[in-house]
Design a protein around this motif. Structure first.
Motif, PDB file in Angstrom:
ATOM      1  N   ASP A   1       0.779  -1.252  -0.138  1.00 54.61           N
ATOM      2  CA  ASP A   1      -0.068  -0.081   0.080  1.00 54.61           C
ATOM      3  C   ASP A   1       1.041   1.114   0.053  1.00 54.61           C
ATOM      4  N   TYR A   2       0.296   2.394  -0.590  1.00 49.94           N
ATOM      5  CA  TYR A   2       0.992   3.768  -0.271  1.00 49.94           C
ATOM      6  C   TYR A   2       0.344   4.267   0.785  1.00 49.94           C
ATOM      7  N   ILE A   3       1.435   4.589   1.634  1.00 50.26           N
ATOM      8  CA  ILE A   3       0.944   5.120   3.156  1.00 50.26           C
ATOM      9  C   ILE A   3       1.459   6.520   3.049  1.00 50.26           C
ATOM     10  N   GLY A   4       0.477   7.470   3.573  1.00 47.55           N
ATOM     11  CA  GLY A   4       0.501   9.003   3.640  1.00 47.55           C
ATOM     12  C   GLY A   4       1.056   9.335   5.239  1.00 47.55           C
ATOM     13  N   ILE A   5       1.993   9.890   5.551  1.00 50.52           N
ATOM     14  CA  ILE A   5       2.475  10.153   6.932  1.00 50.52           C
ATOM     15  C   ILE A   5       2.464  11.705   7.184  1.00 50.52           C
ATOM     16  N   TYR A   6       1.537  12.131   8.106  1.00 48.67           N
ATOM     17  CA  TYR A   6       1.324  13.621   8.185  1.00 48.67           C
ATOM     18  C   TYR A   6       2.162  14.032   9.847  1.00 48.67           C
ATOM     19  N   ASN A   7       3.234  14.761   9.750  1.00 45.69           N
ATOM     20  CA  ASN A   7       3.657  14.968  11.118  1.00 45.69           C
ATOM     21  C   ASN A   7       3.911  13.831  11.809  1.00 45.69           C
ATOM     22  N   HIS A   8       4.535  12.741  11.327  1.00 49.30           N
ATOM     23  CA  HIS A   8       5.308  11.593  11.948  1.00 49.30           C
ATOM     24  C   HIS A   8       4.003  10.692  12.354  1.00 49.30           C
ATOM     25  N   ARG A   9       2.809  10.897  11.699  1.00 55.93           N
ATOM     26  CA  ARG A   9       1.545   9.886  12.156  1.00 55.93           C
ATOM     27  C   ARG A   9       1.217   9.365  10.605  1.00 55.93           C
ATOM     28  N   ILE A  10       0.893   8.129  10.407  1.00 57.77           N
ATOM     29  CA  ILE A  10       0.233   7.484   9.355  1.00 57.77           C
ATOM     30  C   ILE A  10      -1.263   7.934   9.448  1.00 57.77           C
ATOM     31  N   VAL A  11      -1.776   8.624   8.274  1.00 59.76           N
ATOM     32  CA  VAL A  11      -2.919   8.973   8.146  1.00 59.76           C
ATOM     33  C   VAL A  11      -3.851   8.411   7.183  1.00 59.76           C
ATOM     34  N   VAL A  12      -3.322   7.705   6.403  1.00 64.17           N
ATOM     35  CA  VAL A  12      -3.902   6.909   4.883  1.00 64.17           C
ATOM     36  C   VAL A  12      -3.118   5.804   4.612  1.00 64.17           C
ATOM     37  N   SER A  13      -3.824   5.193   4.244  1.00 62.99           N
ATOM     38  CA  SER A  13      -2.990   3.980   3.273  1.00 62.99           C
ATOM     39  C   SER A  13      -4.156   3.285   2.363  1.00 62.99           C
ATOM     40  N   HIS A  14      -3.520   3.428   1.028  1.00 63.31           N
ATOM     41  CA  HIS A  14      -4.420   2.795  -0.008  1.00 63.31           C
ATOM     42  C   HIS A  14      -3.544   2.332  -1.112  1.00 63.31           C
ATOM     43  N   PRO A  15      -4.045   1.239  -1.892  1.00 66.95           N
ATOM     44  CA  PRO A  15      -3.450   0.497  -2.969  1.00 66.95           C
ATOM     45  C   PRO A  15      -3.163   1.648  -4.230  1.00 66.95           C
ATOM     46  N   ASP A  16      -3.689   2.485  -4.064  1.00 67.02           N
ATOM     47  CA  ASP A  16      -3.535   3.646  -5.394  1.00 67.02           C
ATOM     48  C   ASP A  16      -2.609   4.809  -4.791  1.00 67.02           C
ATOM     49  N   LEU A  17      -1.694   5.220  -5.469  1.00 69.52           N
ATOM     50  CA  LEU A  17      -0.725   6.159  -5.131  1.00 69.52           C
ATOM     51  C   LEU A  17      -1.367   7.385  -5.053  1.00 69.52           C
ATOM     52  N   LEU A  18      -2.348   8.057  -6.188  1.00 69.67           N
ATOM     53  CA  LEU A  18      -2.858   9.211  -6.069  1.00 69.67           C
ATOM     54  C   LEU A  18      -3.755   9.258  -4.973  1.00 69.67           C
ATOM     55  N   ALA A  19      -4.590   8.100  -4.850  1.00 67.50           N
ATOM     56  CA  ALA A  19      -5.827   8.041  -3.663  1.00 67.50           C
ATOM     57  C   ALA A  19      -5.034   8.505  -2.243  1.00 67.50           C
ATOM     58  N   SER A  20      -3.925   7.845  -2.118  1.00 67.54           N
ATOM     59  CA  SER A  20      -3.353   8.061  -0.896  1.00 67.54           C
ATOM     60  C   SER A  20      -2.655   9.530  -0.632  1.00 67.54           C
ATOM     61  N   CYS A  21      -2.240   9.949  -1.747  1.00 70.48           N
ATOM     62  CA  CYS A  21      -1.880  11.331  -2.053  1.00 70.48           C
ATOM     63  C   CYS A  21      -2.850  12.372  -1.602  1.00 70.48           C
ATOM     64  N   HIS A  22      -3.886  12.132  -2.398  1.00 74.49           N
ATOM     65  CA  HIS A  22      -5.381  12.870  -1.895  1.00 74.49           C
ATOM     66  C   HIS A  22      -5.587  12.755  -0.685  1.00 74.49           C
ATOM     67  N   GLY A  23      -5.436  11.820   0.176  1.00 70.21           N
ATOM     68  CA  GLY A  23      -5.966  11.817   1.455  1.00 70.21           C
ATOM     69  C   GLY A  23      -5.055  12.420   2.245  1.00 70.21           C
ATOM     70  N   LEU A  24      -3.743  12.398   2.060  1.00 68.35           N
ATOM     71  CA  LEU A  24      -2.710  12.995   2.957  1.00 68.35           C
ATOM     72  C   LEU A  24      -3.113  14.614   2.668  1.00 68.35           C
ATOM     73  N   ILE A  25      -3.080  15.011   1.439  1.00 68.97           N
ATOM     74  CA  ILE A  25      -3.129  16.388   1.486  1.00 68.97           C
ATOM     75  C   ILE A  25      -4.361  16.877   1.876  1.00 68.97           C
ATOM     76  N   ASP A  26      -5.632  16.271   1.977  1.00 67.13           N
ATOM     77  CA  ASP A  26      -6.862  16.483   2.853  1.00 67.13           C
ATOM     78  C   ASP A  26      -6.333  16.858   4.159  1.00 67.13           C
ATOM     79  N   HIS A  27      -5.710  15.804   4.534  1.00 63.82           N
ATOM     80  CA  HIS A  27      -5.244  16.146   6.106  1.00 63.82           C
ATOM     81  C   HIS A  27      -4.557  17.395   6.358  1.00 63.82           C
ATOM     82  N   MET A  28      -3.541  17.616   5.269  1.00 61.88           N
ATOM     83  CA  MET A  28      -2.598  18.367   5.745  1.00 61.88           C
ATOM     84  C   MET A  28      -3.200  19.941   5.663  1.00 61.88           C
ATOM     85  N   LEU A  29      -4.198  19.827   4.778  1.00 60.73           N
ATOM     86  CA  LEU A  29      -4.888  21.409   4.374  1.00 60.73           C
ATOM     87  C   LEU A  29      -6.193  21.517   5.045  1.00 60.73           C
TER      88      LEU A  29
END
Length: 588
Positions: free
Chosen positions: A507-535
């Motif tokens: 899976d592609y995992i998104g790490i936000y300020n040292h915490r894993i906040v999203v995991s998804h088999p699709d890279l873009l979906a994982s990035c979108h989830g991470l961006i939404d958390h960050m913004l």
């Protein structure tokens, strides 16, 4: 063959060497197991690697300075560990044995009580080295083990029994680390640093059992200590690379001090009988012969680095105080000429081999000390180029995968020709090594800016004000760090569950300020989830630093996603070239 054991009540320096060799072998054989305990399922868990490289450095120094006097043997080990320490786990390990060495400094041999006291002394020093000690880590394991050792030493004089009890108590403490540190419990692992330490202690037990049985510590073992394991870089391999400067900025004939000179001085009591060695006076005497001077004194050993025109004069002066060893003299003019020919047409953003760029050092030699200089740690040519473009003098290659050692950082600081040098670790696992380096540099002010990510480091450098005082700059940089949100996208290396998030290997995992906040088999979906958390809390600028495996088309889609979803947010994209992480993302 069966050995009949006898009670072992004393160990000397030779016995200690065997213990360290066995401990290093046990750790080396289990590096992958320790790395596998990394809490996050990212492909760069490196606690075992850092501890192995640190201990390898210490044992190599011990092999060069063997002694039957345990105090002297422990001192050699401590010096090697100090200079080779990598990452938080490596620094703490070096402090454990530094305290141990100080405790036994005057001892020819030690009994159970003194061995236990030395373990406790190491724990005390390690706790002092960590600003905010966290329980459920190597500190807890070492403390509980040493405390038990002190108690057991009152009941037994047998060192085999004592060390075995100490190791077993450490195992008990290790098993409880998930109860002390919730994140360990979440992922179902024990602390990696504590496990690494217990592999070392296990080696101690094995060595003492062999000694008690009348055998050599290497008998029946996998072989004598022979450096690092396959796939693990030895300490003398290049541990970092730094951003190169265009060599044409300096003409070879402009190099004022042409020889990079390094050596060790072992202080000789006979030679210093007339006048006691004074480190400050020695440094002042040497400064007349050149620049880029570093003098590090520790008891009877002094390390010297200087750029000089007459190395013989430097060494003649040093020989007044003791005997010279590990002499290395390099002709920087020859090196510079070679680099000019070899690097013709090269980009200033490329990473050059090694950590002591002779030509860059010589360029500095022709200038007066500037008020401020900068050292940063980064992985990837693009990231290094960004720091260089912002005025950073030295960029050490490093991050989670390969932490620069304390000695690497000291060398980089030494090469910066400035009164005050700011160091940007850009990784939480490098901050302790950077702080330890501060203690080893005495001829300039060194300030460690506690940046834990690349975006934080970049923001801190941008906050620099050439007209402000050092403390004012440090405060401004720390404030800038607080304004940056950092995100990382990488690939999971194992199945796990963290913070109610199910993670599958691959899976592609998104790490936000040292915490894993999203995991998804699709890279873009994982990035979108991470961006939404960050913004979620708003931002004015989002910056993407693309990794070496990032796809240009996908990067464009990510930029479009931010612009379309968050219309008022400005987007920047920079080529980072970092390994393992597809994207580093900052929101400001």
């Amino acid at each position: 063959m069966v050995f009949l054991s006898k009670r072992l009540n004393l160990i000397n320096g030779n016995d200690f060497i065997r213990m360290m060799e066995k401990g290093a072998q046990q750790l080396r054989d289990n590096v992958d197991k320790v790395n596998a305990l990394n809490v996050f399922p990212v492909p760069d868990g490196d606690t075992g690697t850092n501890m192995n490289l640190t201990l390898t450095s210490g044992v190599e120094e011990l092999s060069k300075r063997p002694s039957a006097h345990i105090g002297k043997a422990a001192d050699a080990l401590a010096k090697g560990l100090l200079m080779g320490a990598r990452g938080n786990s490596g620094v703490i390990l070096s402090q454990l044995f530094r305290g141990f060495a100080k405790s036994v400094s005057d001892a020819e041999a030690v009994d159970a009580e003194k061995l236990a006291a030395a373990l406790q002394s190491g724990v005390d020093m390690a706790y002092k080295a960590v600003v905010k000690p966290v329980e459920g880590t190597i500190l807890t394991v070492s403390r509980e083990a040493a405390k038990h050792a002190v108690q057991q030493a009152k009941r037994t004089h047998d060192l085999v029994e004592l060390m075995k009890e100490t190791w077993q108590k450490g195992q008990e403490a290790l098993s409880r680390t998930p109860e002390m540190l919730p994140v360990l419990k979440q992922v179902g692992v024990v602390d990696a640093g504590g496990q690494g330490l217990l592999y070392i202690y296990e080696g101690f037990v094995q060595a003492l059992q062999l000694l008690s049985a009348g055998a050599e510590a290497g008998d029946g073992a996998a072989g004598p200590y022979a450096g690092s394991s396959d796939g693990i870089a030895a300490p003398d391999e290049p541990a970092h690379r730094e951003a190169a400067r265009p060599q044409a900025k300096l003409a070879t004939e402009d190099i004022e001090f042409g020889y990079c000179t390094e050596f060790m001085v072992r202080l000789n009591p006979v030679k210093t009988a007339a006048s006691e060695f004074d480190e400050g006076l020695f440094r002042k005497e040497l400064s007349a012969f050149g620049d880029s001077l570093l003098v590090v004194a520790d008891d009877d050993l002094v390390k010297v680095h200087i750029h000089a025109e007459y190395p013989g004069s430097v060494m003649n002066l040093a020989m007044k105080y003791g005997d010279l060893s590990r002499i290395k003299i390099e002709n920087m003019r020859d090196q510079h000429t070679h680099l000019l020919h070899e690097g013709n047409g090269s980009s200033g953003e490329s990473l050059s081999d090694g950590g002591t760029s002779a030509a860059s050092s010589a360029e500095e030699a022709g200038r007066k000390l500037k008020p401020y200089g900068f050292v940063a740690v980064a992985a990837g040519q693009g990231i290094a180029g960004i720091f260089a473009s912002l005025g950073v003098d030295r960029v050490l290659q490093g991050g989670q995968t390969m932490n620069p050692s304390t000695e690497d950082i000291v060398t980089a600081i030494r090469e910066v020709h400035a009164h005050t040098v700011f160091v940007f670790p850009n990784n939480s696992n490098i901050i302790l090594a950077a702080q330890q380096a501060v203690e080893l540099v005495e001829d300039k002010q060194v300030i460690v800016v506690p940046a834990k990510t690349i975006p934080q480091g970049i923001a801190a450098v941008i906050a620099y004000n050439e007209h402000a005082a050092p403390d004012e700059n440090a405060d401004a940089m720390k404030q800038a760090i607080q304004q940056v949100q950092s995100g990382l996208v990488t690939c999971a290396v194992r199945d796990t569950r963290i913070d109610e998030i199910d993670i599958k290997q691959g899976d592609y995992i998104g790490i936000y300020n040292h915490r894993i906040v999203v995991s998804h088999p699709d890279l873009l979906a994982s990035c979108h989830g991470l961006i939404d958390h960050m913004l979620a809390g708003g931002a004015e600028l989002v910056t993407f630093y693309t990794g070496e495996e990032a796809d240009e088309q996908q990067t464009e889609l990510l930029a479009d996603y931010v612009e379309q979803t968050y219309g008022d947010v400005e987007v920047e994209v920079h080529n980072g070239g970092q390994p393992l992480y597809y994207y580093m993302i900052s929101a400001e």
